[in-house]
Design an enzyme around this catalytic site. Structure first.
Site, short mmCIF file in Angstrom:
data_model
loop_
_atom_site.label_atom_id
_atom_site.label_comp_id
_atom_site.label_asym_id
_atom_site.label_seq_id
_atom_site.Cartn_x
_atom_site.Cartn_y
_atom_site.Cartn_z
N ARG A 40 0.81 -1.22 0.00
CA ARG A 40 0.00 0.00 0.00
C ARG A 40 0.84 1.27 0.00
O ARG A 40 0.48 2.26 -0.64
CB ARG A 40 -0.93 -0.02 1.21
CG ARG A 40 -1.97 -1.14 1.12
CD ARG A 40 -2.86 -1.03 2.30
NE ARG A 40 -3.84 -2.09 2.38
CZ ARG A 40 -4.78 -2.12 3.30
NH1 ARG A 40 -4.86 -1.16 4.20
NH2 ARG A 40 -5.65 -3.10 3.35
N ASP A 145 -15.16 8.84 10.24
CA ASP A 145 -14.06 7.91 9.96
C ASP A 145 -12.79 8.76 9.96
O ASP A 145 -12.85 9.98 9.82
CB ASP A 145 -14.27 7.23 8.59
CG ASP A 145 -13.49 5.93 8.48
OD1 ASP A 145 -14.11 4.85 8.59
OD2 ASP A 145 -12.26 5.98 8.27
C1 LIG Z 1 -13.33 -2.44 8.54
S1 LIG Z 1 -13.96 -0.80 8.50
C2 LIG Z 1 -15.48 -1.00 9.41
C3 LIG Z 1 -16.65 -0.35 8.70
C4 LIG Z 1 -18.00 -0.55 9.37
N1 LIG Z 1 -18.03 -0.05 10.71
C5 LIG Z 1 -18.41 -1.99 9.33
O1 LIG Z 1 -18.42 -2.66 10.37
O2 LIG Z 1 -18.74 -2.49 8.25
C6 LIG Z 1 -12.91 0.02 9.70
C7 LIG Z 1 -12.88 1.53 9.56
O3 LIG Z 1 -12.27 2.10 10.72
C8 LIG Z 1 -11.60 3.26 10.31
N2 LIG Z 1 -10.60 3.64 11.33
C9 LIG Z 1 -9.41 3.07 11.60
N3 LIG Z 1 -8.78 3.72 12.59
C10 LIG Z 1 -9.60 4.74 12.96
C11 LIG Z 1 -9.51 5.78 13.94
N4 LIG Z 1 -8.45 5.91 14.73
N5 LIG Z 1 -10.54 6.66 14.03
C12 LIG Z 1 -11.62 6.55 13.23
N6 LIG Z 1 -11.76 5.59 12.29
C13 LIG Z 1 -10.76 4.70 12.15
C14 LIG Z 1 -10.98 2.88 8.97
O4 LIG Z 1 -10.65 4.00 8.19
C15 LIG Z 1 -12.08 2.00 8.37
O5 LIG Z 1 -12.88 2.72 7.46
#
Ligand SMILES: C[S@@+](CC[C@H](N)C(=O)[O-])C[C@H]1O[C@@H](n2cnc3c(N)ncnc32)[C@H](O)[C@@H]1O
Length: 284
Positions: A40, A145
């Site tokens: 990435r 996010d």
């Molecule tokens: C796997 S996705 C989950 C999406 C959704 N909640 C679901 O369960 O389908 C995880 C998300 O967490 C976000 N994320 C990671 N670290 C974060 C942080 N410190 N603060 C806010 N969002 C974060 C990522 O950018 C990503 O879009």
């Protein structure tokens, strides 16, 4: 033609990446993520016209304010999501909203790791359907996010048709527009649904959280898995302060919090409520 020559990625480079992403957003990268980090980030190194990872990491570390920090973060997040993922939460939400609905009160929900928007739009559809069937009501839906790319995609509300396999035919008809011509195969949430969600950037591990009020439900699903235990415990404690006394916290299927905090009590499949809604301690 893009220069695809292999870039050197040393153990030390990976160690630096790991420390930097952990400091900024709390994501804990295990050694097994070395290849993922290389795949990435090498695109970012090349897009900045740099010749090595160490130059790229030096660039980031030379300025806290560098706009490349966001590119670095966006590259390392994992954004997998889908409409009505872990669908039991939407049934629980519907019943909770039905019970909590009061004239003159706004039902408030926060999707705290909303990725490309499928989760908050599934919440919006659930509440719009309920309100329709129950004869009205108001809700406010915030979605956040850390990743600015996914927030941008979410705000557009456009998806490939096959991404909506868990959306019923009736919901598709009522809440989506179908693309025609060169947009064939795409669907877009109708304006009413898009406007029901307020997207904003929010870092769950920021040193301080802005006051965004209290919620009847918080969806914080499939993000805790990227954090270590102390980070998870810190977020859970702050989230407890963001719940209304009878509010619900929804977590992802593999996120078990029982050994991390006693602030919550389980109340359904991966669903929690405050153990001490009046702020009191056990037995106090
Ligand atoms: C796997 S996705 C989950 C999406 C959704 N909640 C679901 O369960 O389908 C995880 C998300 O967490 C976000 N994320 C990671 N670290 C974060 C942080 N410190 N603060 C806010 N969002 C974060 C990522 O950018 C990503 O879009």
């Amino acid at each position: 033609m893009a220069d695809e020559t292999e870039l050197k990625f040393t153990r030390n480079d990976f160690k630096r990446v790991r420390e930097m992403i952990y400091q900024r957003v709390g994501i804990s990268l295990s050694d097994s993520k070395t290849h993922m980090a290389y795949a990435r980030l090498s695109k970012r190194v090349r897009s900045r016209g740099l010749r090595s990872f160490s130059d790229y990491l030096d660039l980031l570390q030379s300025s806290e304010e560098s706009d490349e920090w966001q590119g670095f973060i966006n590259a390392l997040t994992t954004n997998l999501t889908s409409f009505f993922r872990e669908s039991h939460h939407f049934d629980i939400l519907r019943e909770h909203a039905r019970a909590r609905r009061k004239p003159g009160e706004t039902f408030r929900v926060w999707s705290a790791a909303s990725s490309t928007g499928e989760e908050p739009y599934s919440i919006a559809i659930t509440l719009l359907e309920l309100w329709r069937e129950a004869g009205g009501g108001t809700f406010q839906l915030l979605a956040s996010d850390i990743d600015t790319n996914v927030l941008q995609q979410a705000a557009h509300g456009i998806y490939a048709r096959e991404r909506a396999e868990k959306v019923s035919g009736a919901q598709l008809q009522r809440y989506f527009d179908k693309g025609v011509g060169r947009n064939e195969g795409l669907i877009r949430l109708k304006r009413q649904v898009r406007e029901a969600v307020s997207f904003f950037q929010f870092n769950l591990v920021a040193p301080s959280w802005p006051d965004i009020g209290r919620f009847d439900a918080i969806f914080c699903r499939n993000v805790m898995i990227y954090f270590d235990k102390p980070t998870q415990a810190g977020i859970l404690s702050r989230m407890a302060a963001c719940l209304r006394p009878d509010g619900l916290l929804m977590l992802g299927h593999s996120e078990n919090i029982t050994h991390l905090t006693d602030a919550y009590a389980g109340c359904g499949r991966t669903t929690y409520r405050l153990a001490y809604p009046d702020g009191g301690e056990e037995g106090g």
